[in-house]
Design a protein around this motif. Structure first.
Motif, PDB file in Angstrom:
ATOM      1  N   ASN A   1       0.825  -1.218   0.000  1.00 19.97           N
ATOM      2  CA  ASN A   1       0.000   0.000   0.000  1.00 19.97           C
ATOM      3  C   ASN A   1       0.860   1.269   0.000  1.00 19.97           C
ATOM      4  O   ASN A   1       0.396   2.337  -0.385  1.00 19.97           O
ATOM      5  CB  ASN A   1      -0.948   0.018   1.198  1.00 19.97           C
ATOM      6  CG  ASN A   1      -2.166  -0.867   0.973  1.00 19.97           C
ATOM      7  OD1 ASN A   1      -2.426  -1.278  -0.156  1.00 19.97           O
ATOM      8  ND2 ASN A   1      -2.902  -1.163   2.017  1.00 19.97           N
ATOM      9  N   SER A   2       2.077   1.118   0.489  1.00 20.70           N
ATOM     10  CA  SER A   2       2.940   2.305   0.559  1.00 20.70           C
ATOM     11  C   SER A   2       3.693   2.574  -0.759  1.00 20.70           C
ATOM     12  O   SER A   2       4.376   3.583  -0.904  1.00 20.70           O
ATOM     13  CB  SER A   2       3.960   2.144   1.696  1.00 20.70           C
ATOM     14  OG  SER A   2       4.823   1.060   1.442  1.00 20.70           O
TER      15      SER A   2
ATOM     16  N   LEU B   1       3.470   3.829  -4.175  1.00 21.12           N
ATOM     17  CA  LEU B   1       2.509   4.674  -4.887  1.00 21.12           C
ATOM     18  C   LEU B   1       3.002   4.946  -6.316  1.00 21.12           C
ATOM     19  O   LEU B   1       4.202   5.044  -6.578  1.00 21.12           O
ATOM     20  CB  LEU B   1       2.315   5.983  -4.130  1.00 21.12           C
ATOM     21  CG  LEU B   1       1.841   5.860  -2.665  1.00 21.12           C
ATOM     22  CD1 LEU B   1       1.685   7.234  -2.037  1.00 21.12           C
ATOM     23  CD2 LEU B   1       0.545   5.078  -2.592  1.00 21.12           C
TER      24      LEU B   1
ATOM     25  N   LYS C   1      -3.224   7.960  -2.746  1.00 20.05           N
ATOM     26  CA  LYS C   1      -3.321   6.702  -1.961  1.00 20.05           C
ATOM     27  C   LYS C   1      -4.048   5.621  -2.763  1.00 20.05           C
ATOM     28  O   LYS C   1      -3.778   4.423  -2.589  1.00 20.05           O
ATOM     29  CB  LYS C   1      -4.074   6.955  -0.654  1.00 20.05           C
ATOM     30  CG  LYS C   1      -3.286   7.768   0.342  1.00 20.05           C
ATOM     31  CD  LYS C   1      -4.092   7.940   1.637  1.00 20.05           C
ATOM     32  CE  LYS C   1      -3.295   8.754   2.661  1.00 20.05           C
ATOM     33  NZ  LYS C   1      -4.068   8.958   3.911  1.00 20.05           N
TER      34      LYS C   1
ATOM     35  N   ARG D   1      -2.348   2.331  -6.203  1.00 21.55           N
ATOM     36  CA  ARG D   1      -1.584   1.411  -5.354  1.00 21.55           C
ATOM     37  C   ARG D   1      -1.720  -0.027  -5.848  1.00 21.55           C
ATOM     38  O   ARG D   1      -2.535  -0.317  -6.733  1.00 21.55           O
ATOM     39  CB  ARG D   1      -2.123   1.470  -3.922  1.00 21.55           C
ATOM     40  CG  ARG D   1      -3.481   0.835  -3.785  1.00 21.55           C
ATOM     41  CD  ARG D   1      -4.179   1.148  -2.476  1.00 21.55           C
ATOM     42  NE  ARG D   1      -5.381   0.326  -2.296  1.00 21.55           N
ATOM     43  CZ  ARG D   1      -6.528   0.539  -2.859  1.00 21.55           C
ATOM     44  NH1 ARG D   1      -6.691   1.552  -3.730  1.00 21.55           N
ATOM     45  NH2 ARG D   1      -7.563  -0.261  -2.612  1.00 21.55           N
TER      46      ARG D   1
END
Length: 471
Positions: free
Chosen positions: A365-366, A368, A461, A464
């Motif tokens: 998820n981090s 990007l 966000k 992803r």
């Protein structure tokens, strides 16, 4: 002369009555009541044919029932003697004798008074049980038979006949204490001839209750004594308590040894609720299930047979606990990972899937991506390396790489873009040594946003990838 005859009659009657008492008094199991009092005879309120009032009006039932002065015949002296016997809580019988003088029959006054003597045998029905009154008040109904003898005198207008009567009436006893009391009653006596004249006989007596037998001399009559042949205590209805533990011998399993009530009079030295006679460990408190022996660690093995009495363990290990090196609750002989804690459902080995998936989700998820591109920022290269290392470490698992986009642009284009992104990550992971057979990909486009698409930060966000473990 006439009084001498009357006195002789009283003497004969008293002798017969007390003789009867002496004979029947031998029954030691039943109480008796003797009474001594006065009586009055009243003819007026009995609706006798031809009887009229002073005004010439025919009398009716119960007319002037309490007119003692004008109609009652009585003697100012004790004139009635009775003896009764209780048969049950409801019934008793009574034999009574009475004397009187008749000088008035309704409004008719005799020229000469004549003697009156009656012997009655009545059954009394105690109504206290029906009405549940106080124990000192004993109302009753009366039914029975009698014989009435009346004297005659030629000077009198009326001449009497002696005849048997049928009796009915009511009465009550009032007890002053357990022995003494008083009773009043009214009895209607009916005759089936014209010369005896039906009448009411009212009476009031002092009464005394007696009888019973106490074979063991413990102060409790045998009829109330549960142990009539053995000296006992009043609180136990005449039964003894040999060991003085408050439990009578009849109910005491250990009548000669002081004991406790909840064990039927047997002793319990250690107070564990198991009597000494059934307790395998009488000086150590224990449980009933283990016959009074203690089990300190609760493993079902009594302390005297438990090699580890303060630590629970199975019987096949002499009551000692099995080893559990990693402390995960799975004993070593059943633990496939005895140096690493894990649940029993996984044979004592740790379950890594949940923790691993959470870590992979956090890392992926981090990572990007640039807007509208399958290129990710270079600063996230270290995150990709961590993901690759974890996948290689757990090369027995299958992973799915899922791609997502923000909502900028057409939906169809975003779906293609999400697939391009996951394929990009797939190629990087394979290049870093992850087995491609353990990986598959799926694109979701803009359908599953992580944050709002209304802000630049939210859209960033949403661009992803996510990694899920499939097995």
């Amino acid at each position: 002369m006439k009084m001498n005859i009357l006195s002789r009659k009283i003497l004969v009657f008293s002798f017969v009555l007390f003789s009867s008492l002496a004979i029947i008094g031998q029954d030691k199991d039943n109480p008796w009541v003797i009474g001594f009092g006065v009586n009055a005879v009243d003819f007026y309120p009995t609706n006798i044919k031809g009887m009229t009032s002073e005004n010439g009006v025919p009398t009716d039932w119960y007319d002037q029932f309490f007119n003692l002065t004008d109609h009652y015949n009585y003697i100012s002296a004790p004139t009635k003697l009775s003896v009764g016997r209780y048969l049950s809580e409801s019934f008793s019988i009574e034999l009574a004798g009475s004397i009187n003088k008749i000088s008035k029959v309704g409004n008719l006054k005799l020229a000469e008074s004549v003697s009156y003597m009656a012997i009655d045998l009545n059954t009394n029905y105690n109504t206290n049980k029906l009405f549940k009154l106080n124990s000192w008040l004993d109302p009753y109904l009366i039914g029975g038979v009698g014989f009435n003898a009346k004297g005659n005198n030629v000077k009198n207008e009326l001449q009497f006949k002696n005849y048997a009567s049928f009796n009915s009436g009511i009465g009550t006893k009032v007890w002053f204490n357990k022995k003494f009391g008083a009773k009043i009653q009214t009895v209607y006596k009916h005759f089936f001839n014209d010369g005896s004249f039906p009448h009411f006989q009212h009476s009031a007596s002092l009464i005394y209750k007696f009888g019973g037998y106490d074979e063991d001399n413990d102060g409790i009559y045998d009829k109330d004594d549960k142990c009539p042949e053995v000296f006992g205590l009043k609180e136990f209805n005449g039964c003894p308590d040999s060991d003085e533990d408050g439990i009578m011998d009849l109910d005491d399993k250990c009548p000669t040894i002081y004991g406790v009530a909840n064990l039927n009079g047997c002793p319990d030295s250690d107070g564990d609720g198991v009597s000494d006679m059934e307790d395998n460990c009488p000086t150590y408190p224990g449980s009933k299930e283990l016959n009074g022996c203690p089990d300190s660690d609760g493993d079902g093995i009594i302390d005297m047979r438990d090699a580890c009495p303060t630590s629970a363990g199975p019987a096949n290990n002499n009551g000692c606990p099995e080893l559990d090196t990693d402390g995960d609750g799975v004993i070593d002989k059943q633990d496939n990972c005895k140096f690493e804690a894990g649940p029993a459902s996984n044979n004592g080995c740790p379950e890594i899937k949940e923790a691993l998936e959470a870590k992979l989700t956090e890392l992926s998820n981090s990572v990007l991506f640039k807007s509208g591109s399958d290129m990710y920022y270079s600063k996230f290269e270290s995150k990709i390396n961590e993901i690759a290392d974890l996948m290689k470490k757990h090369n027995n698992l299958k992973f799915q790489i899922r791609g997502h986009t923000d909502s900028v642009g057409p939906e169809e284009a975003n779906l293609k873009l999400s697939l391009a992104r996951v394929n990009k990550i797939l190629g990087v992971l394979v290049s870093k040594g992850v087995n491609q057979l353990n990986l598959n990909v799926k694109g979701f486009g803009e359908s599953m946003p992580l944050d709002t698409n209304d802000t630049a930060e939210g859209r960033e966000k949403n661009r992803r990838v996510e990694i899920k473990i499939l097995n």
